[in-house]
Design a protein around this motif. Sequence first.
Motif, mmCIF file in Angstrom:
data_model
loop_
_atom_site.group_PDB
_atom_site.id
_atom_site.type_symbol
_atom_site.label_atom_id
_atom_site.label_comp_id
_atom_site.label_asym_id
_atom_site.label_seq_id
_atom_site.Cartn_x
_atom_site.Cartn_y
_atom_site.Cartn_z
ATOM 1 N N LYS A 1 1.073 8.949 -10.315
ATOM 2 C CA LYS A 1 1.130 7.576 -9.794
ATOM 3 C C LYS A 1 1.062 7.628 -8.284
ATOM 4 O O LYS A 1 1.260 8.683 -7.683
ATOM 5 C CB LYS A 1 2.421 6.859 -10.239
ATOM 6 C CG LYS A 1 3.699 7.467 -9.674
ATOM 7 C CD LYS A 1 4.949 6.634 -9.985
ATOM 8 C CE LYS A 1 5.004 5.359 -9.199
ATOM 9 N NZ LYS A 1 6.334 4.688 -9.292
ATOM 10 N N GLY B 1 -4.845 -1.196 0.582
ATOM 11 C CA GLY B 1 -4.105 -0.058 0.065
ATOM 12 C C GLY B 1 -4.981 0.846 -0.780
ATOM 13 O O GLY B 1 -6.209 0.723 -0.805
ATOM 14 N N CYS B 2 -4.349 1.795 -1.461
ATOM 15 C CA CYS B 2 -5.038 2.719 -2.354
ATOM 16 C C CYS B 2 -4.794 2.303 -3.803
ATOM 17 O O CYS B 2 -3.785 1.671 -4.107
ATOM 18 C CB CYS B 2 -4.537 4.147 -2.140
ATOM 19 S SG CYS B 2 -4.868 4.818 -0.485
ATOM 20 N N ARG B 3 -5.682 2.710 -4.671
ATOM 21 C CA ARG B 3 -5.482 2.422 -6.094
ATOM 22 C C ARG B 3 -5.834 3.661 -6.925
ATOM 23 O O ARG B 3 -6.718 4.437 -6.551
ATOM 24 C CB ARG B 3 -6.298 1.213 -6.534
ATOM 25 C CG ARG B 3 -7.790 1.383 -6.463
ATOM 26 C CD ARG B 3 -8.500 0.076 -6.811
ATOM 27 N NE ARG B 3 -9.934 0.259 -7.008
ATOM 28 C CZ ARG B 3 -10.831 0.240 -6.036
ATOM 29 N NH1 ARG B 3 -10.440 0.045 -4.772
ATOM 30 N NH2 ARG B 3 -12.123 0.413 -6.310
ATOM 31 N N HIS C 1 0.031 1.836 3.813
ATOM 32 C CA HIS C 1 -0.535 1.531 2.502
ATOM 33 C C HIS C 1 -1.833 2.274 2.241
ATOM 34 O O HIS C 1 -2.156 2.583 1.092
ATOM 35 C CB HIS C 1 -0.797 0.024 2.388
ATOM 36 C CG HIS C 1 0.448 -0.795 2.385
ATOM 37 N ND1 HIS C 1 0.472 -2.105 2.814
ATOM 38 C CD2 HIS C 1 1.722 -0.501 2.024
ATOM 39 C CE1 HIS C 1 1.700 -2.591 2.701
ATOM 40 N NE2 HIS C 1 2.479 -1.625 2.237
ATOM 41 N N SER D 1 -2.497 7.646 0.539
ATOM 42 C CA SER D 1 -2.037 7.792 -0.841
ATOM 43 C C SER D 1 -0.801 8.683 -0.894
ATOM 44 O O SER D 1 -0.872 9.872 -0.634
ATOM 45 C CB SER D 1 -3.145 8.398 -1.703
ATOM 46 O OG SER D 1 -3.647 9.594 -1.126
ATOM 47 N N ASP E 1 -4.508 -1.623 5.388
ATOM 48 C CA ASP E 1 -3.143 -2.050 5.065
ATOM 49 C C ASP E 1 -3.159 -3.095 3.954
ATOM 50 O O ASP E 1 -2.344 -3.058 3.025
ATOM 51 C CB ASP E 1 -2.483 -2.616 6.324
ATOM 52 C CG ASP E 1 -1.074 -3.118 6.083
ATOM 53 O OD1 ASP E 1 -0.226 -2.308 5.675
ATOM 54 O OD2 ASP E 1 -0.829 -4.321 6.289
ATOM 55 N N GLU F 1 2.763 5.695 -4.954
ATOM 56 C CA GLU F 1 3.942 4.890 -4.641
ATOM 57 C C GLU F 1 3.551 3.571 -3.971
ATOM 58 O O GLU F 1 2.606 3.511 -3.176
ATOM 59 C CB GLU F 1 4.884 5.666 -3.713
ATOM 60 C CG GLU F 1 5.341 7.015 -4.254
ATOM 61 C CD GLU F 1 6.334 6.901 -5.392
ATOM 62 O OE1 GLU F 1 6.678 5.760 -5.791
ATOM 63 O OE2 GLU F 1 6.762 7.951 -5.894
ATOM 64 N N GLU F 2 4.303 2.525 -4.291
ATOM 65 C CA GLU F 2 4.196 1.252 -3.578
ATOM 66 C C GLU F 2 5.168 1.310 -2.411
ATOM 67 O O GLU F 2 6.377 1.364 -2.608
ATOM 68 C CB GLU F 2 4.543 0.090 -4.510
ATOM 69 C CG GLU F 2 3.581 -0.092 -5.672
ATOM 70 C CD GLU F 2 2.223 -0.587 -5.227
ATOM 71 O OE1 GLU F 2 2.155 -1.266 -4.171
ATOM 72 O OE2 GLU F 2 1.235 -0.299 -5.916
ATOM 73 N N LYS F 3 4.643 1.298 -1.203
ATOM 74 C CA LYS F 3 5.458 1.601 -0.030
ATOM 75 C C LYS F 3 5.574 0.400 0.905
ATOM 76 O O LYS F 3 4.805 -0.557 0.846
ATOM 77 C CB LYS F 3 4.855 2.780 0.747
ATOM 78 C CG LYS F 3 4.563 4.012 -0.107
ATOM 79 C CD LYS F 3 4.091 5.174 0.744
ATOM 80 C CE LYS F 3 2.812 4.926 1.482
ATOM 81 N NZ LYS F 3 1.633 4.785 0.608
#
Length: 592
Positions: free
Chosen positions: A251, A63-65, A259, A262, A60, A253-255
Amino acid sequence: MPVYTAPVSDLQFILHDVLGIAASDLPGHDELDRDFTGAILEEAAKLASEKLAPLNATGDAQGCRLENGVVITPDGFKEAFEAIKEGGWNGLDLPEEYGGQNLPIAMGSAVGEIFVAANMALNMYQGLTHGAINALLAHGSEQQKAVYLPKMVSMEWTGTMNLTEPHCGTDLGMIRTKAEPQDDGSYRITGQKIFISAGEHDLAENIIHLVLAKAPGGGEGTKGISLFVVPKFLVNEDGSLGVRNPVSCGKIEEKMGIHANSTCVMNYDGATGWLVGDLHKGMRAMFTMMNEARLGVGVQGYAQAEAAYQNSLAYAKDRLQGRAVTGKANPEGPADPLIVHPDIRRALMDQKSFVEGARALALWGAHLIDRSHRAQDADAEGMISLLTPVMKGFLTDRGFDMTVQAQQVFGGHGYIEEWGMSQYVRDARIAMIYEGANGIQALDLVGRKLAQDGGKHVMAFFEMVKTFIKENEGDAELKRDFLDPLKAASKDLQGAAMFFMQNGMKKPDAALAGATDFMHLFGHVCLGLMWARMAKASTDALKAGTDNATFHQTKLATGRYYMARQLPATALHLRRIESGAEPVMALEAAAF
């Protein structure tokens, strides 16, 4: 750091004492004795506690990148994913011919709860793959099954579902993604999809996308939609991976939550795809995947509530705050633990009674699917079709509410990230939205499922409740504490259904304005039925002289709470439904 312990005893109780799966007449169920199912659940619990749950908070936070077109998952996720893969967990309830173990879906759902509660975001990589597999099983060609399913069952390859586009969500008739037929029988897929869970990641060597698109000649709206399989890497004739398909992640998303999963914007730039099922019949194929996904999302709803409840319970027992109004419970300490206070008990009992009832409902639903598949039972198929929107909508709405209740037990500490409670709230929130927002589930229930097959299935549900009550009303305590409240709630549900029948055609807004209330009313009755069944099982166990009397006495006390404190909400929902559309639709749009 939040903790999680899999509720193996409760899962076993529902599978065996309530559902009686080992005594079922379904093929393969006679092998499911307590020792066998217990061994599976204990192994899943071990994996959850040792590998999955420790990564929940760190996933969390990290997150992913997205780097150079590749999504990098959080630290430890690859190793945990490999552990799930090596254990064969994805294939637990999938066909043996493709590498699965062919166990009942009820077992898959039980294990699924454990993995979701331990780490929802990580489990989604597996869960989406499972749904894609089922769509290919139902609608794919034999060649497609042979090429894709063994690798997907083993999770060497994962799967996705691609529906939504930037300009349309639920209204899929508006999609613009195009499929141009090619001379070799393939299609060139061009368009953009959004909100694609696990659309790109570094956990598997290939990702198999199932994509809705419009091919020529299909006409307007959803009737023109077809389903296509579009792999990230094309597959050579010998099964090895070929060239990269022109499909990419634009892209992530920023959620608000999940997190570590993806959620991608996917761009299809003339990617090669192949038709799945019949041309222009893609919605039918996609709903195979979505219906299973909706049941899985219902499990997500109560599984997050279970994990949050466990932590709020531990905190309530440990945190010293105030004194019990009836006298000091901890006279040697500076204050009493939170759990002595009635309002904290109420919050905990709300959570406990919901989660245990929801678990029974979800496993019963999975058992209905097993019956429909393994025995070709049309009545079971009709019943689970009716209950799917209830299970998805009610269990996620109430599951989210229960994570908030759990957070509230912590007071200010629940709002501080280091305690981890906000993650349960944030992760649970998405379950109310994806795979068909809950308002859509309510509309589906009222607009389609109630009248399906002439109302046969909802009438069968009423008859099921009536028969259970009649068969068990000789037990005075069971009748007073469980059967009488269930009968009253069932009458409220019948009254609401009658209102829709009388007003739905001539005043359609009247039905639709009450749809969400009806979904919740139905959900409460379902949990009331589950609690009555669990109470019957625990009562029988106590009469027989069980060596686990405390478990069954606790179960009865928890059930009595639900019947007394939660089930009466059906009367409120009925009153709202009967008020019709007028209070809802009174204002002109400009007046808001």
